[in-house]
Design an enzyme around this catalytic site. Structure first.
Site, PDB file in Angstrom:
ATOM      1  N   ARG A   1     -12.570  -4.654  -6.922  1.00  0.00           N
ATOM      2  CA  ARG A   1     -12.238  -5.380  -5.691  1.00  0.00           C
ATOM      3  C   ARG A   1     -13.524  -5.699  -4.950  1.00  0.00           C
ATOM      4  NH1 ARG A   1      -8.226  -2.887  -1.168  1.00  0.00           N
ATOM      5  NH2 ARG A   1     -10.016  -1.515  -0.975  1.00  0.00           N
TER       6      ARG A   1
ATOM      7  N   PHE B   1       0.845  -1.198   0.000  1.00  0.00           N
ATOM      8  CA  PHE B   1       0.000   0.000   0.000  1.00  0.00           C
ATOM      9  C   PHE B   1       0.888   1.260   0.000  1.00  0.00           C
ATOM     10  CE2 PHE B   1      -2.892   3.049   2.094  1.00  0.00           C
ATOM     11  CZ  PHE B   1      -4.013   2.878   1.300  1.00  0.00           C
TER      12      PHE B   1
ATOM     13  N   TYR C   1     -10.913   0.437  10.869  1.00  0.00           N
ATOM     14  CA  TYR C   1     -12.154   0.866  10.189  1.00  0.00           C
ATOM     15  C   TYR C   1     -12.585  -0.111   9.100  1.00  0.00           C
ATOM     16  CZ  TYR C   1      -8.322   3.064   7.568  1.00  0.00           C
ATOM     17  OH  TYR C   1      -7.136   3.291   6.925  1.00  0.00           O
ATOM     18  N   LYS C   2     -11.795  -1.183   8.883  1.00  0.00           N
ATOM     19  CA  LYS C   2     -12.180  -2.168   7.858  1.00  0.00           C
ATOM     20  C   LYS C   2     -13.019  -3.254   8.545  1.00  0.00           C
ATOM     21  CE  LYS C   2      -7.880  -1.295   5.297  1.00  0.00           C
ATOM     22  NZ  LYS C   2      -8.402  -0.505   4.182  1.00  0.00           N
TER      23      LYS C   2
ATOM     24  N   ASP D   1       2.087  -5.247   8.410  1.00  0.00           N
ATOM     25  CA  ASP D   1       0.890  -4.423   8.259  1.00  0.00           C
ATOM     26  C   ASP D   1      -0.300  -5.387   8.196  1.00  0.00           C
ATOM     27  OD1 ASP D   1      -1.301  -2.999   7.222  1.00  0.00           O
ATOM     28  OD2 ASP D   1      -0.012  -1.607   6.119  1.00  0.00           O
TER      29      ASP D   1
HETATM   30  C1  LIG Z   1      -2.326  -2.032   3.753  1.00  0.00           C
HETATM   31  C2  LIG Z   1      -2.761  -0.696   4.248  1.00  0.00           C
HETATM   32  N1  LIG Z   1      -1.942   0.011   5.062  1.00  0.00           N
HETATM   33  C3  LIG Z   1      -2.329   1.233   5.542  1.00  0.00           C
HETATM   34  C4  LIG Z   1      -3.549   1.769   5.200  1.00  0.00           C
HETATM   35  C5  LIG Z   1      -4.062   3.083   5.672  1.00  0.00           C
HETATM   36  O1  LIG Z   1      -3.368   3.816   6.556  1.00  0.00           O
HETATM   37  P1  LIG Z   1      -4.156   4.978   7.352  1.00  0.00           P
HETATM   38  O2  LIG Z   1      -5.115   4.280   8.289  1.00  0.00           O
HETATM   39  O3  LIG Z   1      -3.102   5.743   8.024  1.00  0.00           O
HETATM   40  O4  LIG Z   1      -4.901   5.783   6.345  1.00  0.00           O
HETATM   41  C6  LIG Z   1      -4.407   1.069   4.355  1.00  0.00           C
HETATM   42  C7  LIG Z   1      -5.713   1.662   3.988  1.00  0.00           C
HETATM   43  O5  LIG Z   1      -6.508   1.167   3.257  1.00  0.00           O
HETATM   44  C8  LIG Z   1      -4.003  -0.178   3.866  1.00  0.00           C
HETATM   45  O6  LIG Z   1      -4.811  -0.866   3.047  1.00  0.00           O
END
Ligand SMILES: Cc1ncc(COP(=O)(O)O)c(C=O)c1O
Length: 419
Positions: free
Chosen positions: A394, A145, A247-248, A222
């Protein structure tokens, strides 16, 4: 068509032109689903036919409305600043421990809820490279990401380090062999996503962690697309550091705070760079010099986002009740059904995600040159997947809020829009 009011209505709301075989298959899968009743616990959404983006922003639970309202009247309005002593100060670690128990396989004292994923990635990655002085290389992959790649670029520039990029197969992901070929005695840190945000590929976390450790490096995982959908066993797998968003699949709502995991064995060794008063040993001493708190509290920088921590508590309670093995089983059944529909009914569409259940997260990527247009038209008709360039649709399947009939209805509209 509006979103079905209850599980019993689901088959009644399927589109009239849905192939009979598909309608029957969806109904049979819903009838056999032990978690089906959870779908009724999410707040209705006017005009929604199928929500296929729970891997981006989870739906709110109806219970969350009451939790937010009673928070305003209770701890906030009635108790005011006294609430800091009555639970708010401990919320980052108390909620972190709950998250660790329910979804991470982490014993208490190693997980904190704070900041955003991006900020926690920065704090942990910087702490990790500083804990391996003399090692000049950070290993990462080109398919991760953007925020992960951008944070590392910043740290490499700040600390004069080198980034060594793995370029994985975009439809698969980073393999143990890729990592073994990239790490060496010069490697300070390996940063990878457990579940790839595009393909949904599940990396072999235990094997990759071992390979990095054998090279003397730390690993930062991550977990944004894993937590709450794919079981994790961070303690047993010897993970050093991890971050993820809430939030997912944890339905924390837009901008809900992230979490960080720091293994107990590393807590005296690493030092995060954003030194704020709330992560100090005694925040109210207000002394001249920063003295970090011991344990997991050292990862905190500023005032905890207490309101943002509320909605995820409702989802964590449901996930705990259902159990991660059952959540994972439904997730695999949903992604399997999505692939079955794509293969049988979506002419010209290619599945660009792993078919092996062991390597499959809770979303799949479908590929077709018309998907940019199709996704825009689908949104207008209440079917909500998301588009990922260059031509990916997706399909994110949040196990507790998505029914098989909903998935069938959504993908059948996609079929009609493809023409
Ligand atoms: C793999 C991954 N890392 C990080 C993030 C997002 O980071 P943040 O919560 O700081 O916006 C996402 C957001 O979709 C993500 O898919």
């Amino acid at each position: 068509m509006t979103h079905p009011a209850s599980h019993a209505d689901l088959s009644a709301n399927l589109p009239a032109d849905l192939p009979v075989k598909l309608r029957e298959r969806a109904a049979a899968l819903d009838a056999a689903d032990p978690l089906a009743r959870y779908c009724d616990l999410f707040a209705p959404s006017e005009g929604l036919v199928a929500y296929l983006d729970g891997n981006s922003l989870g739906r709110p639970l109806t219970a969350t409305r009451e939790r937010l309202a009673s928070f305003v009247d209770g701890p906030w309005a009635a108790r005011l600043i006294r609430s800091w002593d009555e639970g708010w100060m401990d919320a980052p670690t108390e909620l972190g421990d709950t998250l660790g128990r329910v979804a991470l396989g982490a014993a208490p004292g190693q997980t904190v809820v704070a900041d955003s994923t991006t900020v926690l990635l920065y704090k942990l990655a910087r702490a990790a490279v500083d804990a391996r002085p003399g090692r000049r290389v950070i290993v990462a992959d080109t398919e991760n990401f953007p925020t992960d790649r951008f944070v590392l670029q910043g740290i490499a520039a700040e600390r004069g380090l080198e980034l060594r990029w793995i370029t994985p197969d975009a439809e698969a992901g980073v393999t143990p062999e890729d990592v073994a070929a990239a790490v060496g005695p010069d490697t300070a840190l390996v940063l990878l996503s457990h579940v790839a945000y595009k393909s949904g590929y599940v990396a072999d976390l235990p094997a990759i962690t071992r390979i990095a450790h054998d090279a003397g490096a730390l690993v930062l995982w991550d977990l944004c697309h894993s937590v709450g959908a794919v079981p994790l066993d961070l303690d047993a797998d010897g993970v050093d550091l991890a971050v993820g968003c809430t939030y997912k699949y944890l339905n924390g709502g837009p901008g809900s705070p992230a979490f960080a995991y720091l293994a107990a064995g590393l807590q005296d060794e690493v030092r995060q760079p954003v030194q704020g008063w709330m992560g100090a040993a005694d925040p109210f001493a207000m002394g001249p010099e920063y003295e970090p708190a011991t344990g997991i509290r050292q990862l905190i920088s500023g005032t905890p986002p207490v309101i943002g921590m509320l909605p995820m508590r409702d989802m964590l309670a449901l996930v705990e009740e259902a159990g991660m093995p059952a959540v994972r089983a439904k997730s695999l059944a949903l992604t399997g059904f999505a692939m079955e529909i794509a293969d049988e009914y979506l002419t010209g569409v290619r599945v660009a995600s792993p078919r092996d259940p062991e390597r499959r997260g809770s979303h799949i990527m479908l590929d077709h040159p018309d998907f940019k247009r199709v996704v825009a038209e689908a949104w207008a008709r209440g079917v909500i997947p998301d588009f990922r360039p260059p031509q990916g649709l997706r399909v994110g399947l949040s196990p507790l809020s998505t029914s098989f009939a909903e998935l069938a209805a959504g993908l059948s509209l996609i079929r009609n829009l493809l023409g």
